[in-house]
Enzyme design. Structure first.
Site, PDB file in Angstrom:
ATOM      1  N   ASN A 305       0.804  -1.220   0.000  1.00 39.14           N
ATOM      2  CA  ASN A 305       0.000   0.000   0.000  1.00 39.14           C
ATOM      3  C   ASN A 305       0.839   1.274   0.000  1.00 39.14           C
ATOM      4  OD1 ASN A 305      -2.367   1.850   0.896  1.00 39.14           O
ATOM      5  ND2 ASN A 305      -0.885   2.008   2.580  1.00 39.14           N
ATOM      6  N   GLY A 307       2.825   4.380  -0.734  1.00 38.42           N
ATOM      7  CA  GLY A 307       2.969   5.065  -2.021  1.00 38.42           C
ATOM      8  C   GLY A 307       3.072   6.555  -1.786  1.00 38.42           C
ATOM      9  N   LEU A 314       5.920  17.219 -16.673  1.00 38.51           N
ATOM     10  CA  LEU A 314       7.143  16.531 -17.091  1.00 38.51           C
ATOM     11  C   LEU A 314       8.284  17.524 -17.341  1.00 38.51           C
ATOM     12  CD1 LEU A 314       8.392  13.817 -17.739  1.00 38.51           C
ATOM     13  CD2 LEU A 314       7.470  13.989 -20.050  1.00 38.51           C
ATOM     14  N   ALA A 315       7.928  18.671 -17.941  1.00 38.23           N
ATOM     15  CA  ALA A 315       8.960  19.667 -18.264  1.00 38.23           C
ATOM     16  C   ALA A 315       9.644  20.204 -17.005  1.00 38.23           C
ATOM     17  CB  ALA A 315       8.333  20.817 -19.046  1.00 38.23           C
ATOM     18  N   ASN A 316       8.913  20.195 -15.888  1.00 37.34           N
ATOM     19  CA  ASN A 316       9.483  20.741 -14.644  1.00 37.34           C
ATOM     20  C   ASN A 316       9.971  19.659 -13.685  1.00 37.34           C
ATOM     21  OD1 ASN A 316       8.970  23.430 -15.263  1.00 37.34           O
ATOM     22  ND2 ASN A 316       6.827  23.241 -14.618  1.00 37.34           N
ATOM     23  N   TYR A 370       3.960   9.290 -11.245  1.00 38.57           N
ATOM     24  CA  TYR A 370       3.002   8.530 -10.417  1.00 38.57           C
ATOM     25  C   TYR A 370       2.157   7.585 -11.293  1.00 38.57           C
ATOM     26  CZ  TYR A 370      -0.778   7.784  -6.984  1.00 38.57           C
ATOM     27  OH  TYR A 370      -1.701   7.231  -6.129  1.00 38.57           O
ATOM     28  N   LYS A 374       1.913   3.539 -11.160  1.00 42.88           N
ATOM     29  CA  LYS A 374       0.665   2.839 -10.838  1.00 42.88           C
ATOM     30  C   LYS A 374       0.185   1.964 -12.013  1.00 42.88           C
ATOM     31  CE  LYS A 374       0.160   4.269  -6.605  1.00 42.88           C
ATOM     32  NZ  LYS A 374       0.211   3.316  -5.481  1.00 42.88           N
TER      33      LYS A 374
END
Ligand code: NAD
Length: 463
Positions: A305, A307, A314-316, A370, A374
């Site tokens: 569990n 997490g 994505l750019a940052n 993330y 997942k």
């Protein structure tokens, strides 16, 4: 627990505003309380002719002493008579009767023309299901159908069930259970879960049951004598999982990072379990987990569990944030599983349950790391399931919007959208995720392997 908007909708002025503006109107969902029967209310059973699952359904209804009804259907009547189920007559013209659950055996549907059996059965009673009611369609796994036409018709059931989940409102859930050839006797743990208030926030799901050994359990304490490990157990969803597994009879080893030791000790003490302060990314995590379970007869259940999120577009996104999220949410679970499976660290008929997220199904802005982790958890389940032995299974839950500290921190407008964009018009509770995990964890759930079940109130995201 109800949120502020939900409380408002139940006030006299709130009811007026909701009705006139057509706003969402979340009902208070029934939730399971210890000692309660599986189902409180009448159950209506139906079947397409020549269904092969009616006996198994009748058997479960008989063991849970359900107040069961059926229309003029000889197949069902025979199945009930064989297992000693007391079936009461229902006339579909009777508009007064109310049902807490409706179960339909669709396995007999052989081609698309026969899909009208669904309409025949459900249309007359569609308005007669109580709040927090249950609709369960049990069917033949399309891949194990005898003909292409049958496979097509069985596959069509998905669209039907998911639409019912969206239409019926009032906290009514709808699920489709596909049963493999020869797996009818593995239905019980799943029907018990889906019919009961334990599945309050699970809807629109497709569950697959495969043939496996049938394991008998004490349904009041299905995890008696078992040892479970829950990672990230010091708070939030993990704390709820620890409580529910302990309620079901397991000795729970609560694991969290050493910085959370005080909370971890509190949770472990509350449930007479034990605490293990450990970072799951440590190289020797698998070894330490195995050792911690040794004095309790070894490990039976592992719940991955723990997490974290580290959201950035994505750019940052810095590489450290990418690595951290993938490592904790995915790679650590992989390494722990590998260690336990390769070193006799999980008992026969053991259970691995992973926590994914609808973000891993739908993707989410600012969550490339993330969502990848997942979605990887789903891969972990799918590709590990077929290679497991000794009755060991692996499954995952994919929570949607669950009311926790994590979601309380989301900005108001986004939080409200997340909360309402589902068939229940509300967020779920940690206990909803925990109950779903307990169903997978049950020794009686050996027929469930490789499933990913969303606990999201049938969220529109990724549907
Ligand atoms: P949370 O932040 O409240 O709890 C997570 C726990 O994991 C914390 O106690 C934390 O200390 C622990 N943890 C983090 N890194 C760890 C590590 N390296 N080793 C050991 N423990 C570690 O989060 P939550 O909301 O309870 O979420 C639990 C799980 O459910 C997570 O996997 C999360 O991604 C998932 N999830 C949550 C939601 C939601 O709405 N809350 C939705 C979808 C999925």
């Amino acid at each position: 627990m109800i949120d502020q908007y939900q409380a408002f909708t139940q006030s006299p002025i709130g009811k007026f505003v909701v009705k006139n503006l057509g706003l969402p109107s979340p009902v208070v969902l029934d939730r399971f309380e210890q000692g309660q029967p599986v189902i409180r209310g009448a159950v209506l059973v139906g079947a397409a002719s020549e269904g092969v699952l009616s006996s198994a359904i009748a058997n479960v209804l008989s063991t849970i002493h359900a107040d069961s009804y059926a229309g003029n259907n000889t197949d069902i009547q025979q199945a009930a008579a064989q297992v000693g189920l007391n079936l009461r007559a229902f006339n579909s013209g009777d508009k007064e009767s109310r049902f807490k659950a409706v179960i339909f055996d669709a396995s007999g549907i052989q081609n698309s023309e026969q899909l009208n059996e669904l309409h025949k059965f459900f249309n007359p009673i569609a308005r007669q299901i109580e709040g927090s009611g249950r609709v369960v369609v049990v069917a033949t796994t399309p891949e194990s159908a005898k003909t292409v036409k049958q496979a097509i018709a069985q596959r069509a059931l998905e669209g039907f069930v998911k639409s019912v989940g969206k239409e019926f409102k009032k906290g009514i859930t709808a699920q489709l259970v596909y049963v493999d050839d020869g797996a009818a006797n593995n239905l019980e743990s799943t029907l018990r879960f889906l019919l009961s208030p334990r599945s309050a926030y699970v809807s629109g799901q497709v569950i697959r049951i495969s043939k496996a050994e049938v394991v008998k359990v004490d349904w009041n304490k299905p995890l008696a004598g078992k040892t479970a490990l829950v990672t990230g157990a010091s708070r939030g969803i993990g704390e709820a999982i620890a409580h529910i597994l302990a309620r079901d009879g397991a000795h729970v080893i609560c694991l969290d990072v050493p910085q959370q030791q005080a909370d971890l000790d509190r949770v472990a003490a509350d449930i007479s379990g034990s605490a293990l302060g450990l970072d799951i990314t440590a190289a020797d995590a698998g070894e330490k987990i195995k050792a911690a379970a040794q004095k309790n007869g070894g490990l039976d259940i592992v719940v991955h569990n723990a997490g974290i999120t580290r959201d950035k577009t994505l750019a940052n996104m810095k590489p450290e944030l990418w690595d951290l999220v993938i490592n904790i949410n995915l790679s650590a679970a992989e390494r722990i599983n590998d260690y336990l499976l390769e070193n006799d660290g999980l008992n026969a008929n053991g259970r691995i349950v992973c926590v994914s997220s609808i973000s891993g199904i739908a993707g989410n802005l600012g969550q490339t790391n993330y969502a990848a982790s997942k979605a990887g958890v789903i891969g972990l389940v799918k590709f590990t399931a077929p290679i497991l032995k000794n009755g060991i299974t692996i499954n995952a839950v994919a929570p949607g919007f669950i009311e926790t500290q994590m979601t309380a921190a989301i900005p108001f407008a986004i939080r409200e959208a997340g909360r309402r964009m589902n068939s229940m018009n509300q967020g779920g509770l940690p206990v909803d995720v925990a109950e779903t995990i307990a169903w997978f964890a049950s020794s009686a759930s050996t027929g469930l392997n490789g499933n990913v079940v969303r606990v999201c109130g049938q969220s529109l995201l990724g549907a």
